[in-house]
Design a protein around this motif. Structure first.
Motif, PDB file in Angstrom:
ATOM      1  N   HIS A  51       1.088  -1.352   0.166  1.00 42.74           N
ATOM      2  CA  HIS A  51      -0.132   0.157   0.047  1.00 42.74           C
ATOM      3  C   HIS A  51       0.874   1.391   0.106  1.00 42.74           C
ATOM      4  CE1 HIS A  51      -2.513  -3.043   1.712  1.00 42.74           C
ATOM      5  NE2 HIS A  51      -3.381  -2.676   0.764  1.00 42.74           N
ATOM      6  N   LEU A  52       0.278   2.128  -0.642  1.00 43.09           N
ATOM      7  CA  LEU A  52       1.043   3.606  -0.700  1.00 43.09           C
ATOM      8  C   LEU A  52       0.059   4.680  -0.206  1.00 43.09           C
ATOM      9  CD1 LEU A  52       2.465   3.142  -4.221  1.00 43.09           C
ATOM     10  CD2 LEU A  52       3.585   3.004  -1.907  1.00 43.09           C
ATOM     11  N   LEU A  53       0.425   5.600   0.200  1.00 40.35           N
ATOM     12  CA  LEU A  53      -0.186   6.858   0.710  1.00 40.35           C
ATOM     13  C   LEU A  53      -0.678   7.849  -0.336  1.00 40.35           C
ATOM     14  CD1 LEU A  53      -1.672   7.919   3.454  1.00 40.35           C
ATOM     15  CD2 LEU A  53       0.700   9.440   3.520  1.00 40.35           C
ATOM     16  N   ALA A  54      -1.781   7.974  -0.481  1.00 39.37           N
ATOM     17  CA  ALA A  54      -2.364   9.212  -1.516  1.00 39.37           C
ATOM     18  C   ALA A  54      -2.628  10.513  -0.733  1.00 39.37           C
ATOM     19  CB  ALA A  54      -3.448   8.652  -2.263  1.00 39.37           C
ATOM     20  N   GLN A  55      -2.509  11.440  -1.344  1.00 35.76           N
ATOM     21  CA  GLN A  55      -2.972  12.765  -0.699  1.00 35.76           C
ATOM     22  C   GLN A  55      -3.486  13.481  -1.590  1.00 35.76           C
ATOM     23  OE1 GLN A  55      -1.922  16.062  -0.861  1.00 35.76           O
ATOM     24  NE2 GLN A  55      -0.846  15.988  -2.539  1.00 35.76           N
ATOM     25  N   MET A  56      -4.455  14.333  -1.153  1.00 32.26           N
ATOM     26  CA  MET A  56      -5.256  15.350  -2.293  1.00 32.26           C
ATOM     27  C   MET A  56      -5.389  16.681  -1.198  1.00 32.26           C
ATOM     28  SD  MET A  56      -8.504  15.443  -5.007  1.00 32.26           S
ATOM     29  CE  MET A  56      -9.742  16.514  -4.414  1.00 32.26           C
ATOM     30  N   ALA A  83      -8.593  31.202   2.728  1.00 30.70           N
ATOM     31  CA  ALA A  83      -8.987  30.324   3.778  1.00 30.70           C
ATOM     32  C   ALA A  83      -9.989  29.469   3.402  1.00 30.70           C
ATOM     33  CB  ALA A  83      -9.248  30.899   5.131  1.00 30.70           C
ATOM     34  N   MET A  84      -9.883  28.124   3.657  1.00 33.99           N
ATOM     35  CA  MET A  84     -11.116  27.262   3.331  1.00 33.99           C
ATOM     36  C   MET A  84     -11.761  26.924   4.658  1.00 33.99           C
ATOM     37  SD  MET A  84     -10.112  26.037  -0.107  1.00 33.99           S
ATOM     38  CE  MET A  84     -11.192  24.717   0.003  1.00 33.99           C
ATOM     39  N   GLU A  85     -13.238  27.016   4.362  1.00 32.89           N
ATOM     40  CA  GLU A  85     -14.112  26.982   5.233  1.00 32.89           C
ATOM     41  C   GLU A  85     -14.296  25.435   5.316  1.00 32.89           C
ATOM     42  OE1 GLU A  85     -17.486  29.175   4.639  1.00 32.89           O
ATOM     43  OE2 GLU A  85     -16.504  31.108   4.445  1.00 32.89           O
ATOM     44  N   SER A  86     -14.004  24.390   4.360  1.00 33.28           N
ATOM     45  CA  SER A  86     -14.400  23.214   4.592  1.00 33.28           C
ATOM     46  C   SER A  86     -13.112  22.202   4.471  1.00 33.28           C
ATOM     47  CB  SER A  86     -15.151  22.548   3.456  1.00 33.28           C
ATOM     48  OG  SER A  86     -14.596  22.961   1.986  1.00 33.28           O
ATOM     49  N   THR A  87     -13.071  21.026   4.624  1.00 29.37           N
ATOM     50  CA  THR A  87     -11.857  20.355   4.510  1.00 29.37           C
ATOM     51  C   THR A  87     -11.026  20.413   3.344  1.00 29.37           C
ATOM     52  OG1 THR A  87     -12.795  18.580   6.118  1.00 29.37           O
ATOM     53  CG2 THR A  87     -11.217  17.873   4.929  1.00 29.37           C
ATOM     54  N   TYR A  88      -9.977  20.351   3.416  1.00 33.97           N
ATOM     55  CA  TYR A  88      -9.307  20.796   2.019  1.00 33.97           C
ATOM     56  C   TYR A  88      -8.019  19.871   1.766  1.00 33.97           C
ATOM     57  CZ  TYR A  88      -6.062  23.103   5.158  1.00 33.97           C
ATOM     58  OH  TYR A  88      -4.958  23.658   6.441  1.00 33.97           O
ATOM     59  N   LEU A  89      -7.693  18.989   2.903  1.00 35.58           N
ATOM     60  CA  LEU A  89      -6.556  17.895   2.903  1.00 35.58           C
ATOM     61  C   LEU A  89      -7.148  16.553   3.344  1.00 35.58           C
ATOM     62  CD1 LEU A  89      -3.557  17.192   2.785  1.00 35.58           C
ATOM     63  CD2 LEU A  89      -3.460  17.568   5.061  1.00 35.58           C
ATOM     64  N   VAL A  90      -6.799  15.489   2.450  1.00 33.93           N
ATOM     65  CA  VAL A  90      -7.122  14.165   2.801  1.00 33.93           C
ATOM     66  C   VAL A  90      -6.055  13.090   2.645  1.00 33.93           C
ATOM     67  CG1 VAL A  90      -8.358  13.804   0.647  1.00 33.93           C
ATOM     68  CG2 VAL A  90      -9.027  12.640   2.811  1.00 33.93           C
ATOM     69  N   LEU A  91      -5.672  12.089   3.186  1.00 31.07           N
ATOM     70  CA  LEU A  91      -4.874  11.170   3.043  1.00 31.07           C
ATOM     71  C   LEU A  91      -5.700  10.078   3.182  1.00 31.07           C
ATOM     72  CD1 LEU A  91      -2.051  12.410   5.796  1.00 31.07           C
ATOM     73  CD2 LEU A  91      -2.460  13.056   3.336  1.00 31.07           C
ATOM     74  N   TRP A  92      -5.119   8.899   2.276  1.00 39.02           N
ATOM     75  CA  TRP A  92      -5.763   7.568   2.247  1.00 39.02           C
ATOM     76  C   TRP A  92      -4.706   6.563   1.791  1.00 39.02           C
ATOM     77  CZ3 TRP A  92      -6.835  11.197  -1.458  1.00 39.02           C
ATOM     78  CH2 TRP A  92      -6.934  10.562  -2.448  1.00 39.02           C
ATOM     79  N   TRP A  93      -4.904   5.312   2.302  1.00 38.70           N
ATOM     80  CA  TRP A  93      -4.081   4.406   1.574  1.00 38.70           C
ATOM     81  C   TRP A  93      -4.539   3.728   0.224  1.00 38.70           C
ATOM     82  CZ3 TRP A  93       0.476   4.207   3.634  1.00 38.70           C
ATOM     83  CH2 TRP A  93       0.878   4.734   4.740  1.00 38.70           C
ATOM     84  N   ILE A  94      -3.779   3.373  -0.666  1.00 41.03           N
ATOM     85  CA  ILE A  94      -4.196   2.810  -1.652  1.00 41.03           C
ATOM     86  C   ILE A  94      -3.470   1.646  -2.213  1.00 41.03           C
ATOM     87  CG2 ILE A  94      -4.915   4.863  -2.955  1.00 41.03           C
ATOM     88  CD1 ILE A  94      -2.390   5.290  -4.339  1.00 41.03           C
ATOM     89  N   ASP A  95      -3.871   0.794  -2.926  1.00 38.50           N
ATOM     90  CA  ASP A  95      -2.697  -0.535  -3.474  1.00 38.50           C
ATOM     91  C   ASP A  95      -1.842   0.182  -4.201  1.00 38.50           C
ATOM     92  OD1 ASP A  95      -4.667  -2.440  -2.550  1.00 38.50           O
ATOM     93  OD2 ASP A  95      -5.558  -2.340  -4.330  1.00 38.50           O
ATOM     94  N   ALA A  96      -0.570  -0.421  -4.289  1.00 35.10           N
ATOM     95  CA  ALA A  96       0.498   0.000  -4.612  1.00 35.10           C
ATOM     96  C   ALA A  96       0.718   0.162  -6.090  1.00 35.10           C
ATOM     97  CB  ALA A  96       1.701  -0.890  -4.174  1.00 35.10           C
TER      98      ALA A  96
END
Length: 185
Positions: free
Chosen positions: A37-42, A134-147
């Motif tokens: 697994h690898l770490l994805a970020q947006m 400035a963002m009023e909502s969530t602007y960063l997310v991390l999650w695991w993905i298959d490699a």
């Protein structure tokens, strides 16, 4: 069958297909050091102006060096770019053309954290208020993905919405509340 090299009295020349089968069989017994697994970020940001506006010059000037540094960083795997460019500033996913997306994939949390907070990227983070609202909502997310997977913007948007609705979970989390990669099957 002969080869261009002297085989010596105790060496055997193997055909290419047989040699490949043997190497595959031997390699199958070696431990697999590649992560499953690898770490994805947006992250998203709503910029105050278009990239060609003079007020954005400082940001635009930092893009290529920052992106080059990311690609050279330990643990870097992939990042979103638009066709014909070294960045993703012309990709529009949201209705607002000033809402830009940044996505990347990393070997692990430590690699991403080191890049974001311990390199010249941190200078850009500290200056973001010069260019973005400035963002009023969530602007960063991390999650695991298959490699072997590379995330889409739609997938990242879904993860942002999950994080906004549910808070940090193993499916969508933050630096402050991270989760380990899924257990190997």
């Amino acid at each position: 069958m002969t080869s261009d090299t002297d085989l010596g009295e105790h060496q055997v020349d193997l055909s290419a297909p047989l040699r490949a089968r043997i190497l595959t069989a031997v390699g199958a017994d070696e431990p697999d050091d590649e992560p499953k697994h690898l770490l994805a970020q947006m992250n998203i940001a709503r910029f105050r102006s278009t990239m060609d506006d003079p007020s954005m010059a400082g940001f635009v000037e930092m893009l290529d060096p920052i992106n080059h540094h990311a690609e050279a960083a330990d643990g870097f795997v992939w990042r979103l770019t638009d066709e014909g460019s070294n960045n993703a500033t012309s990709i529009t996913f949201y209705d607002d053309p000033l809402m830009l997306v940044n996505m990347s994939v990393w070997r692990d949390m430590e690699s991403l954290r080191d890049y974001v907070y311990r390199t010249n990227h941190n200078d850009m983070v500290k200056r973001r208020e010069e260019w973005a609202d400035a963002m009023e909502s969530t602007y960063l997310v991390l999650w695991w993905i298959d490699a072997d997977h590379r995330p889409t913007i739609a997938e990242g948007d879904e993860r942002l919405k999950m994080l906004e609705a549910n808070g940090p979970t193993p499916e969508a989390f933050t630096f402050g509340r991270a989760f380990p990669p899924p257990a190997d099957d």
